[in-house]
Design a protein around this motif. Structure first.
Motif, PDB file in Angstrom:
ATOM      1  N   PRO A  54      -2.439 -14.387  21.938  1.00  0.00           N
ATOM      2  CA  PRO A  54      -1.385 -13.614  21.286  1.00  0.00           C
ATOM      3  C   PRO A  54      -1.775 -13.284  19.849  1.00  0.00           C
ATOM      4  O   PRO A  54      -2.684 -13.907  19.290  1.00  0.00           O
ATOM      5  CB  PRO A  54      -0.180 -14.555  21.321  1.00  0.00           C
ATOM      6  N   PHE A  55      -1.090 -12.343  19.262  1.00  0.00           N
ATOM      7  CA  PHE A  55      -1.527 -11.758  17.993  1.00  0.00           C
ATOM      8  C   PHE A  55      -1.830 -12.785  16.906  1.00  0.00           C
ATOM      9  O   PHE A  55      -2.897 -12.766  16.297  1.00  0.00           O
ATOM     10  CB  PHE A  55      -0.487 -10.764  17.489  1.00  0.00           C
ATOM     11  N   ASP A  56      -0.905 -13.684  16.653  1.00  0.00           N
ATOM     12  CA  ASP A  56      -1.101 -14.617  15.536  1.00  0.00           C
ATOM     13  C   ASP A  56      -2.292 -15.540  15.750  1.00  0.00           C
ATOM     14  O   ASP A  56      -3.039 -15.830  14.803  1.00  0.00           O
ATOM     15  CB  ASP A  56       0.175 -15.436  15.309  1.00  0.00           C
ATOM     16  N   LEU A  57      -2.463 -15.994  16.989  1.00  0.00           N
ATOM     17  CA  LEU A  57      -3.611 -16.861  17.268  1.00  0.00           C
ATOM     18  C   LEU A  57      -4.916 -16.078  17.239  1.00  0.00           C
ATOM     19  O   LEU A  57      -5.963 -16.588  16.814  1.00  0.00           O
ATOM     20  CB  LEU A  57      -3.436 -17.548  18.624  1.00  0.00           C
ATOM     21  N   ALA A  58      -4.863 -14.827  17.682  1.00  0.00           N
ATOM     22  CA  ALA A  58      -6.047 -13.967  17.608  1.00  0.00           C
ATOM     23  C   ALA A  58      -6.458 -13.761  16.155  1.00  0.00           C
ATOM     24  O   ALA A  58      -7.640 -13.806  15.807  1.00  0.00           O
ATOM     25  CB  ALA A  58      -5.762 -12.629  18.282  1.00  0.00           C
ATOM     26  N   LEU A  59      -5.459 -13.554  15.315  1.00  0.00           N
ATOM     27  CA  LEU A  59      -5.700 -13.389  13.878  1.00  0.00           C
ATOM     28  C   LEU A  59      -6.403 -14.624  13.306  1.00  0.00           C
ATOM     29  O   LEU A  59      -7.364 -14.520  12.541  1.00  0.00           O
ATOM     30  CB  LEU A  59      -4.360 -13.169  13.181  1.00  0.00           C
TER      31      LEU A  59
END
Length: 253
Positions: free
Chosen positions: A174-179
């Motif tokens: 998900p976005f935050d973990l990808a970031l």
DNA sequence: CACCAGGCCGTGC
DNA sequence: GCACGGCATGGT
């Protein structure tokens, strides 16, 4: 309201550094082991790689109208720019491109991109070189990269080569973990990671804050945060970025 | 000469 | 956690 496609802004506006404008105002790039030449977006429709690359199945004209209807600033930004798209770039090319982008300007980023291609990519047509793969770039030492003009970014590129497997891991996060995952590479912070996620993973919730966008937020959205632009965070950011830079007539890019 | 560019790192508090 | 200086290079 019928808005015109702004292919030039899409290709040269800072989300990719692969394309060059020719003397006849067509565009060309080495991608997918080929040299592509484009005069307009219609030229992309017949090619399966370009269809995907330009995200032709997404309705960017409708998105532009939705964004323009949000407020006066966005309306001005969209109408003065025309329709721009979010490209589906190669993850690796995007990662190195935006590492190169930090504390740098678009013209010089393109120059570094070309020098890396000539030095470590391979020739797909006489005089036209692909951007180097991670394996090709692994042959470069830090000093090699410095001699090409990458400066303090040289060790960051080396680290990216060594951690290129993160790019596959990011797919399923998900976005935050990808970031966070992308920021395990030295030289990748929140802004660079956001650009990689938007411009090569189609994560439209990204909202990179560079020096230009910080100015936009300070001047026009002092009490807002990126969620205000939902569900068009990334695209709104790109319109505002293009607009504010076009306002600055002396930005040499 | 200064200051800036699609920022981030290391240090100090 | 946040503020700050430093950073390679080339352009204005």
């Amino acid at each position: 309201m019928m808005m015109e496609e702004n292919l030039r802004e899409t290709l040269l506006g800072g989300q990719t550094f692969s394309w060059r404008e020719e003397d006849d105002s067509s565009f060309s790039a080495v991608l997918n082991e080929k040299v592509y030449h484009l005069r307009s977006l219609e030229d992309a429709a017949s090619d399966s790689f370009l269809r995907s690359y330009f995200d032709l199945d997404y309705d960017y004209a409708k998105a532009a109208e939705d964004i323009a209807g949000k407020d006066e600033v966005l309306s001005q930004a969209v109408r003065s720019t025309g329709v721009i798209r979010l490209l589906k770039q190669d993850h690796w090319i995007a990662m190195i491109s935006f590492i190169l982008s930090q504390n740098n300007n678009i013209k010089r980023i393109m120059g570094l991109y070309d020098r890396l291609s000539h030095a470590y990519g391979h020739e797909v047509e006489p005089g036209r070189f692909s951007f180097p793969t991670a394996e090709e770039l692994s042959k470069a030492t830090e000093d090699d990269l410095r001699s090409l003009g990458t400066g303090f970014r040289a060790p960051f590129i080396i680290d990216a080569v060594n951690k290129a497997e993160i790019l596959e891991e990011v797919e399923s996060l998900p976005f935050d973990l990808a970031l966070q995952a992308l920021q395990r590479v030295k030289g990748i912070g929140p802004k660079v990671a956001s650009c990689i996620l938007i411009f090569s993973y189609q994560r439209r919730e990204g909202f990179p804050l560079d020096v230009w966008m910080k100015k936009v937020m300070r001047e026009y959205y002092p009490d807002k945060d990126p969620s205000y632009f939902h569900p068009y965070e990334a695209l709104s950011q790109q319109y505002l970025f293009s607009w504010i830079r076009s306002q600055d007539r002396f930005s040499g890019n």
